[in-house]
Write a protein that holds these residues in place. Structure first.
Motif, PDB file in Angstrom:
ATOM      1  N   VAL A 199     120.874  35.236  58.057  1.00 17.00           N
ATOM      2  CA  VAL A 199     120.999  33.803  58.361  1.00 17.00           C
ATOM      3  C   VAL A 199     122.223  33.245  57.625  1.00 17.00           C
ATOM      4  N   HIS A 224     112.801  42.799  50.557  1.00 20.28           N
ATOM      5  CA  HIS A 224     113.172  42.522  51.949  1.00 20.28           C
ATOM      6  C   HIS A 224     112.695  43.641  52.873  1.00 20.28           C
ATOM      7  N   ALA A 225     112.752  43.366  54.164  1.00 16.10           N
ATOM      8  CA  ALA A 225     112.471  44.405  55.144  1.00 16.10           C
ATOM      9  C   ALA A 225     113.410  44.250  56.319  1.00 16.10           C
ATOM     10  N   ARG A 249     120.005  39.801  47.069  1.00 13.00           N
ATOM     11  CA  ARG A 249     119.972  41.036  47.872  1.00 13.00           C
ATOM     12  C   ARG A 249     120.265  42.263  47.037  1.00 13.00           C
ATOM     13  N   HIS A 273     110.483  29.999  58.794  1.00 14.32           N
ATOM     14  CA  HIS A 273     110.399  31.069  57.804  1.00 14.32           C
ATOM     15  C   HIS A 273     111.361  32.191  58.160  1.00 14.32           C
ATOM     16  N   ARG A 274     111.848  32.880  57.133  1.00 19.05           N
ATOM     17  CA  ARG A 274     112.842  33.916  57.372  1.00 19.05           C
ATOM     18  C   ARG A 274     112.172  35.246  57.669  1.00 19.05           C
ATOM     19  N   VAL A 275     111.490  35.248  58.809  1.00 20.37           N
ATOM     20  CA  VAL A 275     110.872  36.462  59.331  1.00 20.37           C
ATOM     21  C   VAL A 275     111.160  36.486  60.827  1.00 20.37           C
ATOM     22  N   ARG A 307     121.591  40.395  69.381  1.00 23.81           N
ATOM     23  CA  ARG A 307     120.261  40.886  69.733  1.00 23.81           C
ATOM     24  C   ARG A 307     119.423  39.672  70.083  1.00 23.81           C
ATOM     25  N   GLU A 359     111.595  42.083  60.571  1.00 23.06           N
ATOM     26  CA  GLU A 359     112.642  41.882  59.549  1.00 23.06           C
ATOM     27  C   GLU A 359     112.294  40.633  58.763  1.00 23.06           C
ATOM     28  N   TYR A 360     112.445  40.658  57.441  1.00 21.40           N
ATOM     29  CA  TYR A 360     112.276  39.424  56.670  1.00 21.40           C
ATOM     30  C   TYR A 360     113.075  39.434  55.384  1.00 21.40           C
ATOM     31  N   ASP A 361     113.331  38.229  54.908  1.00 21.07           N
ATOM     32  CA  ASP A 361     113.985  38.014  53.627  1.00 21.07           C
ATOM     33  C   ASP A 361     112.879  37.765  52.614  1.00 21.07           C
ATOM     34  N   ARG A 420     116.138  36.273  66.521  1.00 17.91           N
ATOM     35  CA  ARG A 420     116.985  35.545  65.573  1.00 17.91           C
ATOM     36  C   ARG A 420     117.041  36.291  64.244  1.00 17.91           C
ATOM     37  N   PRO A 421     118.098  36.047  63.454  1.00 23.60           N
ATOM     38  CA  PRO A 421     118.213  36.750  62.182  1.00 23.60           C
ATOM     39  C   PRO A 421     117.233  36.210  61.153  1.00 23.60           C
ATOM     40  N   ALA A 422     116.679  37.112  60.346  1.00 23.62           N
ATOM     41  CA  ALA A 422     115.896  36.699  59.180  1.00 23.62           C
ATOM     42  C   ALA A 422     116.690  36.994  57.912  1.00 23.62           C
ATOM     43  N   LEU A 423     117.417  38.115  57.913  1.00 24.98           N
ATOM     44  CA  LEU A 423     118.172  38.497  56.716  1.00 24.98           C
ATOM     45  C   LEU A 423     119.579  37.909  56.698  1.00 24.98           C
TER      46      LEU A 423
END
Lengths: 258, 258
Positions: free
Chosen positions: A127, B57-58, B129, B87-89, A119, B9-11, A122-125
């Motif tokens: 990674v 998470h989302a 997770r 950042h993981r978003v 997609r 999406e985020y961690d 970039r991935p957030a979950l």
């Protein structure tokens, strides 16, 4: 000296790979250090079914560990899991295979999964768990191309320069490519693999998925036996060692709640 | 002033939660800082469908962002994703809902997933997770108990002391519990939720899963309307905000490779 079989899960990101190195933390080293507690202070030798590279994950690695003492399987599992903290490695189950069983040489079937997040964003979950490929991939074309690689072949074209195997003849039993939502998932199985073989297969099939090469191309690369003609080595982080089969099969006690 | 809808999406691990706080990094704060680049240097206000807690998470959070300029959706997505690093978003897609759309108040259906890793060995791959529960859980009993909580009720028993909602009447549309391999997965949906409602439901159902309470107990807790009688608040890390539905539905352009 009793031999224990360990079913092992790990996150490859925190390790230099399975194998002990002069520098850095290895899965083997962490398990050997933890095993010393059960072995009169002497780290036992631990051998794996597959010596995964740094970054490669495992949810079903199998390792053999020789200990001096006869111990209940759950005692070994609990002791190892208490002493491998805080490293991201966990012993899911312990068995006592008996006979001349070797984690590496008795294995008759190894399975890997490779995940591509296909997609734009970039991935957030995920990674560190997926290869992020923003450009759209045609999973059906990749799957069709993959079927031309099944069977007994000389896989020199897909072998790392550092590969130490005596020869490159391998039998590829499965190479399935499918789209699962935003992911392209590859499932690969063989009795054994060459170094980087799965990642080189993935990198080669990706070129078909992008439409840069025809479906017939990976088979032509295989026949050419020339590593320089294949695609890139796909990143380690998308790869997970999922399962090993033995003959006779290893019987794992249920690891749930016992 | 055009309003953009963001699919996010985020961690949750790296954030103090969705909402901006005096200290720490929030998802809202990261998106607002990134949005300033598209807004003449002024951070736009960003509002979310669900204000998730730290660690939650989302994969399908929806947020609204007002920008001064009319910009193509993909431009907004790319600019935000470039500026939210490291950042993981990640912004998966951007839409232009039009009208009086509000990410929070126009939402008619919210879905969460809660994952429990139910096995003896601690997680190596799914750290952060899942809620790791070593003792075996009876998913069928949990599911049966959960069905007694569906519908329109006063959920005071499952509400955090800090909850700011005016009243505790909510309509629970779905609360499914199933075993998927080593995991117990709960899928929960409602128009809206109270603070900690999902995690309190999970902690309460877990007591049924362990056999500590009968299947009828969660419904009795609901009727008692007393938070102190319910189970523990399950850890944040097992929770993921999966989807929001709007009426009329939001149309997301495909985020793949365009």
């Amino acid at each position: 000296m009793p031999r224990y079989a360990l079913l092992v899960e790990y996150d490859g990101a925190g390790f230099v790979g399975w194998q002990r190195q002069a520098e850095g933390v290895s899965v083997q080293g962490v398990l050997e250090a933890a095993g010393a507690f059960l072995n009169g202070g002497v780290p036992p030798e631990v051998a794996a079914a597959g010596r995964t590279d740094s970054g490669v994950h495992a949810e079903g690695q199998v390792a053999g560990m020789d200990l001096l003492a006869d111990l209940p399987e759950e005692r070994v599992r609990e002791a190892l899991n208490a002493r491998t903290r805080p490293h991201r490695v966990s012993v899911l189950a312990v068995a006592r295979p008996g006979g001349e069983w070797s984690a590496r040489f008795s294995a008759v079937h190894r399975s890997y999964r490779y995940r591509i997040l296909n997609r734009r964003a970039r991935p957030a979950l995920e990674v560190g768990r997926v290869w992020h490929v923003p450009a759209p991939l045609d999973a059906a074309a990749m799957h069709e191309a993959a079927q031309g690689l099944l069977g007994h072949h000389d896989f020199s074209a897909f072998r790392a320069a550092t590969c130490q195997a005596r020869h490159a003849m391998r039998t590829l039993d499965r190479l399935d490519v499918s789209r699962e939502g935003e992911e392209i998932v590859l499932r690969v199985a063989a009795r054994s693999f060459l170094h980087h073989q799965v990642r080189n297969l993935v990198g080669t099939l990706a070129k078909v998925g992008w439409g840069q090469r025809p479906v017939s191309w990976p088979h032509a690369v295989l026949e050419g036996r020339d590593r320089t003609r294949a695609g890139q080595t796909a990143p380690a982080e998308g790869l997970c060692f999922t399962a090993v089969r033995y003959d006779p099969p290893l019987e794992w006690p249920s690891g749930r709640g016992d």
